[in-house]
Every structure is written in structure tokens, then in C-alpha cells.
Design an enzyme around this catalytic site. Structure first.
Site, short mmCIF file in Angstrom:
data_model
loop_
_atom_site.label_atom_id
_atom_site.label_comp_id
_atom_site.label_asym_id
_atom_site.label_seq_id
_atom_site.Cartn_x
_atom_site.Cartn_y
_atom_site.Cartn_z
CB ALA A 11 1.12 -70.35 84.01
CG HIS A 176 10.93 -56.50 96.39
ND1 HIS A 176 9.81 -55.82 96.80
CD2 HIS A 176 10.57 -57.80 96.33
CE1 HIS A 176 8.83 -56.69 96.98
NE2 HIS A 176 9.28 -57.90 96.70
O1 TXD Z 1 7.45 -57.65 94.23
C1 TXD Z 1 7.88 -58.64 93.71
N1 TXD Z 1 8.74 -58.54 92.71
C2 TXD Z 1 7.46 -59.98 94.16
C3 TXD Z 1 8.20 -61.12 93.68
C4 TXD Z 1 6.35 -60.17 95.00
C5 TXD Z 1 5.89 -61.43 95.27
C6 TXD Z 1 6.51 -62.64 94.73
N2 TXD Z 1 7.69 -62.39 93.99
C7 TXD Z 1 8.33 -63.47 93.24
O2 TXD Z 1 7.54 -63.76 92.08
C8 TXD Z 1 8.45 -64.81 93.91
O3 TXD Z 1 9.53 -64.83 94.82
C9 TXD Z 1 8.71 -65.70 92.72
O4 TXD Z 1 10.07 -65.62 92.31
C10 TXD Z 1 7.86 -65.07 91.61
C11 TXD Z 1 6.61 -65.84 91.23
O5 TXD Z 1 5.78 -66.02 92.35
P1 TXD Z 1 4.55 -67.04 92.31
O6 TXD Z 1 3.88 -66.98 93.62
O7 TXD Z 1 3.75 -66.84 91.07
O8 TXD Z 1 5.35 -68.42 92.19
P2 TXD Z 1 4.83 -69.84 91.67
O9 TXD Z 1 3.37 -70.02 91.94
O10 TXD Z 1 5.80 -70.84 92.20
O11 TXD Z 1 5.00 -69.75 90.07
C12 TXD Z 1 6.23 -69.79 89.44
C13 TXD Z 1 6.04 -70.58 88.17
C14 TXD Z 1 5.68 -72.06 88.39
O12 TXD Z 1 4.44 -72.36 87.77
C15 TXD Z 1 6.84 -72.82 87.71
O13 TXD Z 1 6.43 -74.02 87.06
C16 TXD Z 1 7.32 -71.78 86.71
O14 TXD Z 1 7.24 -70.55 87.39
N3 TXD Z 1 8.66 -72.00 86.22
C17 TXD Z 1 9.00 -71.73 84.94
N4 TXD Z 1 8.28 -71.21 83.95
C18 TXD Z 1 8.90 -71.06 82.76
N5 TXD Z 1 10.21 -71.36 82.56
C19 TXD Z 1 10.97 -71.87 83.55
N6 TXD Z 1 12.24 -72.16 83.34
C20 TXD Z 1 10.36 -72.07 84.81
N7 TXD Z 1 10.80 -72.53 86.00
C21 TXD Z 1 9.76 -72.50 86.85
#
Ligand code: TXD
Length: 319
Positions: A11, A176
Site C-alpha cells: 500500500a 522492463h
Molecule cells: O513497471 C514496473 N513494473 C515498475 C515497478 C514501475 C515502477 C516501480 N516498480 C516497482 O514497484 C518498484 O521497484 C517497487 O518494487 C514496487 C513498488 O513501488 P512503490 O513506489 O509503490 O514502493 P513503496 O512506496 O516502497 O511501496 C512498497 C510497499 C511498502 O508500503 C512496504 O511496506 C510494502 O510494500 N511491503 C510489503 N507489503 C506486504 N508484504 C510484505 N512482505 C512487504 N514488504 C514490504
């Protein structure tokens, strides 16, 4: 008839934007799951308070409990960490692989009938691992990257040609980012292929090469400008388009990371190719004849994905 249910695992920046878009479009009720305490509930409450102003009736819920994703029609996964200074790609791979293991187990237990869209990086490896850990059928697990990469490409092409983004289509294959393979012959303005537009004097090969280069490093350009985190508006909207195609059985033809079973000479890997997304998930993989240059570039992508999968298997021998 019950409302559809969309579960967002992660989230953070993309997860929150996904929730906003899904609610505004009234795609269904939305569950925001995260391991961070409070934050998903805070975002859900904030968005619920936008509902009276916007007039949407989607219900929003934040949670730390996988049981709340039960019965989800669509699950979009952004859970994980982004690369921080000093962290190698393998460090990131190890951490996010563990996250996919937890997410895959949660989906397997609570929502095995969902259509799952993975966004977490490194995308082509994480979507494969998530499929393995969740045990879902391959046609129900896809990775989002191609819609975003082609949207970036379309945005730059529309700017160069000075035409509406709506009239620009782009065809991309492969992994990607850096290993993305744009196919100019199949990228068009209102059906006119880019090589013809160059002949017509609308642009030059040099400018096209520069646009391809900028598209490949499109994510990095934004990371540098933001200074803290990566792109989230366009990634979220791209995943929503894929979710809508599934929920509404639109059968859109979209580039996405899908499990190949011999197409393009690849077997058992997730690689970015054009697919048809409908009510059955991945309904078709579109296989086109590639010219020699595209073939060579595609192979570079495939090799990069293979290398990542080997690294995953090195970290978790059960894979
Ligand atoms: O084109 C694409 N596929 C992409 C990929 C384009 C842009 C960003 N891309 C990737 O998406 C980026 O490299 C990240 O791996 C993800 C998510 O990006 P976002 O900007 O939303 O990252 P955030 O804000 O850090 O959110 C990740 C959340 C954060 O709230 C953590 O607390 C949570 O993931 N998190 C978890 N949630 C559930 N379960 C577990 N284990 C967990 N670990 C971390």
C-alpha cells in the site's frame, strides 16, 4: 450481484494510487494490504472520505491480515523494497524474493481464484517467483511493465510528432526498462508505421533512436528527479488498464510479462510480449515475426531474465 473486489498487496506509493484509481472508476471494493501497521488503514480512511465528494460507493479497507484479501477478483502486487544506495541487485533480489514467498502463500491460501498482476521489481523474475510460490495457473499471473514502457514511448513519440497521444500506438517486447525492445515497424500514428513517418519527413532515425534510449531509461529519469522513490502515477494507471481488461472481459491486446511456452523460442520464462487479457486471464500470446535486429535485442532480454531466475534459484533451492 456482489461488487467486484480488488486487493492491493503493498500500500505504498503505487498501491495508494491504485486504490485511488480503482475507487474513482468504481471497479469494485478495495482492500489495501501492507505489513506496515496503520498506514494501509490510514490510506483507506482518507480515500473513503473522498467518496462523498467524488460520488463513488466503493468500500475501502486497510489491513495487515491476509484473510481480508479472501475472494478478491483481482490482486495487484507492489509489495517489496526498492533499491537503496549501497544495495546490490542481488541484495534486492533476495529481499523481494522473500516478500514474493509470503505474498504467494497469502494468495494461495485466501484468493486462489484471483487474477494476479505483479509490479514488484525486478519484474520479470518476481512475477515468475510469485507464480511459483502461489501455485496459480500461469494464465492467471502476469507482470506489468510493457504497458508502462509503451506508454512512455507513446508519450515521447506524440511529443515529437506533435499529435495526440491517443493516435500513437507503440509495440514493445522484452524485459522492463533497459532491455525493452521497441519495434518501430509496428509502432504507428493512426496506423502509419514509424519508418514511413520518417520517410514522410515527420522525424529522423536519429530522433527515434534518442526516444528509444530515453524510453529505456524512463524509470531512472524519474527516480533521479524525484530524489526519493520511483514513478507511481503511470505504473498504477497501467496496471489498472490490465485489471479492467480482465474484469470487463475486454480482451485488450497489451504488452505484459507472460509465461511463454515455446513462443518466440522461449519456454518456462516470463518475458514481455503482447497478450490478450480477458475473463480467462491471459487468453492468447501474440507471436509476430521479428526482424534480425529485434530478434537479437529480444534475446538479450531473455538472457537477462534467465540470469535473474538462476540467481533466484541460488537463493531458494526449492524453486
Ligand atoms: O513497471 C514496473 N513494473 C515498475 C515497478 C514501475 C515502477 C516501480 N516498480 C516497482 O514497484 C518498484 O521497484 C517497487 O518494487 C514496487 C513498488 O513501488 P512503490 O513506489 O509503490 O514502493 P513503496 O512506496 O516502497 O511501496 C512498497 C510497499 C511498502 O508500503 C512496504 O511496506 C510494502 O510494500 N511491503 C510489503 N507489503 C506486504 N508484504 C510484505 N512482505 C512487504 N514488504 C514490504
Amino acid at each position: 450481484m456482489a461488487r467486484k473486489k480488488i486487493a492491493l498487496v503493498g500500500a505504498g506509493m503505487i498501491g495508494g494510487t491504485l486504490a485511488h484509481l480503482a475507487a474513482m472508476k468504481e471497479m469494485g471494493d478495495v482492500v489495501l494490504f501492507d505489513i506496515a501497521e496503520g498506514m494501509p488503514s490510514g490510506k483507506a480512511l482518507d480515500l473513503a472520505q473522498a467518496a462523498p465528494v467524488e460520488g463513488f460507493d466503493s468500500k475501502l479497507k486497510g489491513t495487515n491480515d491476509y484473510a481480508d484479501i479472501a475472494g478478491a477478483d483481482v490482486i495487484i502486487v507492489t509489495a517489496g523494497v526498492a533499491r537503496k544506495p549501497g544495495m546490490s541487485r542481488d541484495d534486492l533480489l533476495g529481499i523481494n524474493l522473500k516478500v514474493m514467498q509470503a505474498v504467494g502463500a497469502g494468495i494461495k491460501e485466501h484468493a486462489p481464484d484471483a487474477f494476479v498482476i505483479c509490479i514488484t521489481n525486478p519484474l520479470d523474475a518476481m512475477v515468475w517467483a510469485l507464480r511459483e510460490y502461489s501455485g496459480l495457473p500461469t494464465e492467471k499471473v502476469v507482470g506489468m511493465a510493457g504497458v508502462l514502457d509503451s506508454a512512455r514511448f507513446r508519450c515521447f513519440l506524440a511529443e515529437e510528432f506533435d499529435v495526440s497521444v491517443e493516435d500513437v500506438t507503440a509495440f514493445v517486447l522484452g524485459g522492463h526498462g533497459d532491455t525493452m525492445v521497441p519495434v518501430l515497424e509496428y509502432s504507428t500514428v493512426a496506423g502509419i508505421p514509424v519508418p514511413d513517418l520518417i520517410k514522410m519527413g515527420w522525424s529522423t532515425q536519429e530522433k527515434m533512436d534518442a526516444i528509444v534510449k530515453r524510453t529505456r531509461s524512463g524509470g531512472g529519469e524519474i527516480v533521479q528527479l524525484l530524489g526519493n522513490g520511483s514513478a507511481y502515477y503511470a505504473p498504477a494507471t497501467s496496471a489498472i488498464m490490465m485489471a479492467e481488461s480482465y474484469l470487463k472481459d475486454k480482451k485488450r491486446v497489451l504488452p505484459a510479462a507472460a509465461n511463454l511456452t515455446g513462443q518466440y523460442g522461449v519456454d518456462g520464462l516470463y518475458v514481455g510480449v503482447p497478450i490478450v487479457i480477458g475473463a480467462n486471464g491471459v487468453e492468447r500470446i501474440v507471436e509476430i515475426e521479428l526482424n534480425d535486429e529485434a530478434k537479437a535485442n529480444f534475446q538479450v532480454s531473455v538472457d537477462a531474465v534467465k540470469e535473474l531466475l538462476e540467481a533466484c534459484k541460488g537463493i531458494d533451492s526449492s524453486l
